[in-house]
Design a protein around this motif. Structure first.
Motif, PDB file in Angstrom:
ATOM      1  N   ALA A 334       0.831  -1.208   0.000  1.00 61.65           N
ATOM      2  CA  ALA A 334       0.000   0.000   0.000  1.00 61.65           C
ATOM      3  C   ALA A 334       0.865   1.258   0.000  1.00 61.65           C
ATOM      4  O   ALA A 334       0.569   2.234  -0.692  1.00 61.65           O
ATOM      5  CB  ALA A 334      -0.935  -0.008   1.209  1.00 61.65           C
ATOM      6  N   GLN A 337       3.228   1.022  -3.579  1.00 60.13           N
ATOM      7  CA  GLN A 337       2.567   1.021  -4.876  1.00 60.13           C
ATOM      8  C   GLN A 337       1.411   2.006  -4.958  1.00 60.13           C
ATOM      9  O   GLN A 337       1.108   2.502  -6.037  1.00 60.13           O
ATOM     10  CB  GLN A 337       2.057  -0.382  -5.212  1.00 60.13           C
ATOM     11  CG  GLN A 337       3.170  -1.370  -5.522  1.00 60.13           C
ATOM     12  CD  GLN A 337       2.627  -2.725  -5.971  1.00 60.13           C
ATOM     13  OE1 GLN A 337       1.474  -3.060  -5.733  1.00 60.13           O
ATOM     14  NE2 GLN A 337       3.462  -3.501  -6.620  1.00 60.13           N
ATOM     15  N   TYR A 338       0.769   2.253  -3.824  1.00 61.59           N
ATOM     16  CA  TYR A 338      -0.431   3.087  -3.868  1.00 61.59           C
ATOM     17  C   TYR A 338      -0.296   4.395  -3.101  1.00 61.59           C
ATOM     18  O   TYR A 338      -1.275   5.105  -2.908  1.00 61.59           O
ATOM     19  CB  TYR A 338      -1.632   2.287  -3.333  1.00 61.59           C
ATOM     20  CG  TYR A 338      -1.928   1.067  -4.165  1.00 61.59           C
ATOM     21  CD1 TYR A 338      -2.279   1.189  -5.505  1.00 61.59           C
ATOM     22  CD2 TYR A 338      -1.842  -0.204  -3.623  1.00 61.59           C
ATOM     23  CE1 TYR A 338      -2.545   0.062  -6.271  1.00 61.59           C
ATOM     24  CE2 TYR A 338      -2.105  -1.332  -4.389  1.00 61.59           C
ATOM     25  CZ  TYR A 338      -2.461  -1.192  -5.706  1.00 61.59           C
ATOM     26  OH  TYR A 338      -2.718  -2.292  -6.487  1.00 61.59           O
ATOM     27  N   ARG A 475      -8.644   2.898  -7.510  1.00 62.46           N
ATOM     28  CA  ARG A 475      -7.233   3.292  -7.519  1.00 62.46           C
ATOM     29  C   ARG A 475      -6.383   2.386  -6.635  1.00 62.46           C
ATOM     30  O   ARG A 475      -5.171   2.321  -6.788  1.00 62.46           O
ATOM     31  CB  ARG A 475      -7.094   4.761  -7.090  1.00 62.46           C
ATOM     32  CG  ARG A 475      -7.574   5.754  -8.146  1.00 62.46           C
ATOM     33  CD  ARG A 475      -7.000   7.140  -7.882  1.00 62.46           C
ATOM     34  NE  ARG A 475      -7.469   7.728  -6.633  1.00 62.46           N
ATOM     35  CZ  ARG A 475      -8.569   8.473  -6.517  1.00 62.46           C
ATOM     36  NH1 ARG A 475      -9.329   8.698  -7.585  1.00 62.46           N
ATOM     37  NH2 ARG A 475      -8.913   8.991  -5.360  1.00 62.46           N
ATOM     38  N   LEU A 476      -7.026   1.694  -5.683  1.00 64.16           N
ATOM     39  CA  LEU A 476      -6.322   0.724  -4.840  1.00 64.16           C
ATOM     40  C   LEU A 476      -6.315  -0.668  -5.469  1.00 64.16           C
ATOM     41  O   LEU A 476      -5.801  -1.619  -4.874  1.00 64.16           O
ATOM     42  CB  LEU A 476      -6.976   0.638  -3.463  1.00 64.16           C
ATOM     43  CG  LEU A 476      -6.567   1.674  -2.423  1.00 64.16           C
ATOM     44  CD1 LEU A 476      -7.400   1.514  -1.168  1.00 64.16           C
ATOM     45  CD2 LEU A 476      -5.084   1.542  -2.085  1.00 64.16           C
ATOM     46  N   PRO A 556      -4.512   6.814   0.527  1.00 66.02           N
ATOM     47  CA  PRO A 556      -3.869   6.447  -0.738  1.00 66.02           C
ATOM     48  C   PRO A 556      -3.746   7.647  -1.654  1.00 66.02           C
ATOM     49  O   PRO A 556      -4.589   8.542  -1.673  1.00 66.02           O
ATOM     50  CB  PRO A 556      -4.826   5.402  -1.317  1.00 66.02           C
ATOM     51  CG  PRO A 556      -6.158   5.747  -0.739  1.00 66.02           C
ATOM     52  CD  PRO A 556      -5.870   6.274   0.647  1.00 66.02           C
ATOM     53  N   VAL A 561      -0.288   6.649  -8.532  1.00 60.02           N
ATOM     54  CA  VAL A 561      -0.494   5.235  -8.269  1.00 60.02           C
ATOM     55  C   VAL A 561       0.231   4.423  -9.317  1.00 60.02           C
ATOM     56  O   VAL A 561      -0.075   4.529 -10.496  1.00 60.02           O
ATOM     57  CB  VAL A 561      -1.997   4.888  -8.269  1.00 60.02           C
ATOM     58  CG1 VAL A 561      -2.186   3.405  -8.020  1.00 60.02           C
ATOM     59  CG2 VAL A 561      -2.732   5.690  -7.221  1.00 60.02           C
ATOM     60  N   THR A 563       1.115   1.079 -11.347  1.00 59.85           N
ATOM     61  CA  THR A 563       0.359  -0.101 -11.737  1.00 59.85           C
ATOM     62  C   THR A 563       0.998  -1.320 -11.096  1.00 59.85           C
ATOM     63  O   THR A 563       2.174  -1.603 -11.315  1.00 59.85           O
ATOM     64  CB  THR A 563       0.347  -0.274 -13.261  1.00 59.85           C
ATOM     65  OG1 THR A 563      -0.235   0.903 -13.827  1.00 59.85           O
ATOM     66  CG2 THR A 563      -0.472  -1.494 -13.655  1.00 59.85           C
TER      67      THR A 563
END
Length: 578
Positions: A334, A337-338, A475-476, A556, A561, A563
């Motif tokens: 999290a 990546q996010y 988006r998560l 987040p 973000v 991929t």
């Protein structure tokens, strides 16, 4: 730019599990292990349904489970074989059996071999961490070639000329009870060391023999003259542990004559090979803190559980170890990546510490129960156990191991909505049913949902409840699903039951999950959010409340973000991997 997202130090069960989870989540990982080879002997012997559910997330559960001895009774018996208490749990609320015994070399070999499926995971054996330091952007790790200690049998020799320096965004010390990472951070461990000594003897059946047929169950032998543990293992292996008295000499008890005499009470010594004999003591300790900036501890480096109920393994895979790895891996994803707030990493310790301590306390209690060496106290214990098992409510509680800590975080100490005071499911691990897809195929719930966030509508499309806020969950990388009670799927003329793009629709044909929701007071129209570790983030008919808490607690990023490389974990509309 750092060389790796995460550097993991230690390739025991915890490090292996963490490497699988991080690799499957698409993070770049470097694993450093001092020992050139796996240990090769059994240490941990047991794992449960919760840990196997983690292995399922890691994508290796079916492969490792086929080698396990499952559904064995666990019992406390007198020296003459009378059963005082027997624990059996035929129900499988998490789909997996509750009781599973394994042979650790099989487990570690399988976990190690299957890491090759992740090109983003690099394993370096025979490498010792000799320096590490962190700054605002990452952790610098210096490592060098090492001979290894042979797991305590020889001096570890480091070749200083082979130094290499790497950078990682985060460092996880999963390097055991003598953790180089923990000691390098100056973190102490608090708890208790126990002076009682146990002789562990690992046996293997000789070819053409069947010496363990009469020992089918896991027995705690409550013999005041020699408290003993008898543990079945797969593949013709068996373990005994014998409690030594204070005046027993270690060298004498590790001798061939003594080992043959002790195991000869239970097996034909001519039909077995002694693979290992070792006198050990154990610790019940927890690290004072599990995180320092970008460096975190996991498994035995963070907490050491006496192996007296097999939970040393199950915590890290050891109960703590595997659970540690699961809790930590999705939070690191999290953040990396996010764009989640790194503060969520503080909830790793707040969520795991209480459970790890509870398992330690249960293990110590069981040790005290079994290792009574006073005949008078042993008689009192036996009477108490016989009485307890015949009290209806108490006996049922004991037989289903009600004393084992439940998979539920302490109120106020987890990432998610506050738990409702009555029948609240927030912060709890829900059951895992086998669900029916629209095409009639049955799959395990977690396999259908994938390894990320899951937003589930109870007989409703959760995206309709979320409205424009569904984009936050998208988006998560969240999976959207609808769960129906058996026979309640929409049907009729065209349009009434039409599938919607991007939505899993699943039928709980056994009623395990929907009944669990209804018992908690939730009715059709409720939206349930499961975290990537499948614990309940929140359940509400006010879907906006769920999104507000996600933004407040996880924060987040909406713009940056990356991929995720979700490999085979991303479900399609039918629940099949993409």
């Amino acid at each position: 730019m750092n060389d790796y997202d995460v550097a993991v130090v230690g390739l025991g069960p915890t490090g292996l599990t963490l490497a699988h989870l991080l690799g499957r989540r698409g993070l770049s990982v470097l694993v450093l292990e001092r020992e050139p080879h796996f240990y090769g002997n059994a240490r941990a012997v047991y794992t449960d349904d919760e840990a196997l559910r983690v292995f399922q997330t890691a994508g290796v559960a079916d492969e490792i489970h086929k080698d396990m001895n499952v559904d064995s009774a666990v019992q406390w018996v007198t020296s003459d074989g009378e059963v005082l208490v027997q624990f059996r749990q035929p129900q499988r609320p998490l789909w997996w059996p509750v009781t599973n015994f394994f042979y650790q070399p099989y487990l570690e070999t399988k976990l190690g071999d299957t890491l090759i499926r992740y090109p983003n995971v690099e394993v370096r054996r025979g490498r010792e961490v000799i320096e590490f330091d962190q700054d605002a952007d990452g952790v610098t790790v210096v490592h060098a070639a090492a001979t290894g200690s042979g797991y305590g049998k020889q001096d570890n020799v480091i070749d200083d000329a082979t130094r290499e320096t790497v950078r990682a965004s985060y460092l996880v010390g999963a390097d055991g009870g003598r953790s180089v990472i923990r000691t390098g951070l100056g973190i102490d461990m608090s708890g208790k060391s126990f002076p009682e000594r146990w002789l562990v003897v690992d046996l293997a059946a000789k070819e053409g023999t069947d010496p363990f047929r009469h020992l089918p169950y896991f027995d705690f032998v409550c013999d005041p003259d020699m408290p003993t543990v008898s543990c079945p293992q797969p593949g013709g292996h068996h373990r005994f542990e014998f409690n030594l008295a204070d005046d027993d000499k270690k060298d004498e008890f590790e001798s061939d004559a003594t080992v043959q005499r002790l195991i000869g009470q239970y097996v034909d010594v001519d039909e077995v090979t002694v693979e290992r004999r070792l006198v050990y003591t154990f610790n019940a300790v927890v690290a004072d803190r599990w995180r320092e900036g970008r460096i975190l501890l996991a498994g035995d480096a963070a907490h050491m559980t006496p192996q007296f109920i097999g939970q040393g393994m199950n915590a890290g895979v050891r109960d703590a170890g595997v659970r540690d790895a699961d809790n930590l891996s999705w939070k690191l994803q999290a953040v990396l990546q996010y764009g989640a707030d790194p503060a969520i990493l503080d909830t790793y310790e707040s969520e795991r510490r209480h459970h790890a301590k509870a398992m330690i306390e249960l293990s110590v209690f069981n040790k005290s129960l079994v290792s009574v060496q006073s005949r008078a106290l042993a008689r009192s214990r036996d009477i108490a156990l016989r009485t307890a098992i015949h009290v209806p409510a108490l006996g049922a509680w004991v037989r289903r191991a009600g004393m084992k800590p439940k998979p539920r975080f302490r109120r106020g100490e987890y990432l998610g909505l506050d738990r409702k005071p009555v029948r609240g499911i927030e912060g709890a691990l829900p059951p895992q049913p086998v669900v029916r897809r629209y095409d009639g195929h049955r799959v395990r719930l977690d396999d259908a949902l994938g390894i990320g966030w899951a937003v589930i509508g109870f007989e409703t499309d959760p995206r309709e409840a979320l409205g424009a806020e569904a984009a936050v969950w998208e988006r998560l990388g969240a999976t959207f699903a609808t769960i129906y009670r058996s026979g309640a799927r929409p049907q009729g003329r065209i349009g009434d039951g039409r599938r919607k793009a991007g939505l899993l629709d699943l039928e709980d044909t056994d009623g395990l999950l929907t009944s669990w929701l209804r018992r908690a007071g939730h009715r059709p129209g409720t939206v349930v959010v499961l975290r990537p570790d499948k614990y309940v983030f929140g359940a509400s008919r006010d879907a906006a409340d769920l999104t507000r808490e996600l933004v407040r607690q996880v924060a987040p990023s909406g713009a940056d973000v990356r991929t995720a490389t979700r490999t085979d974990a991303t479900p399609t509309e039918t629940g099949r991997p993409a």
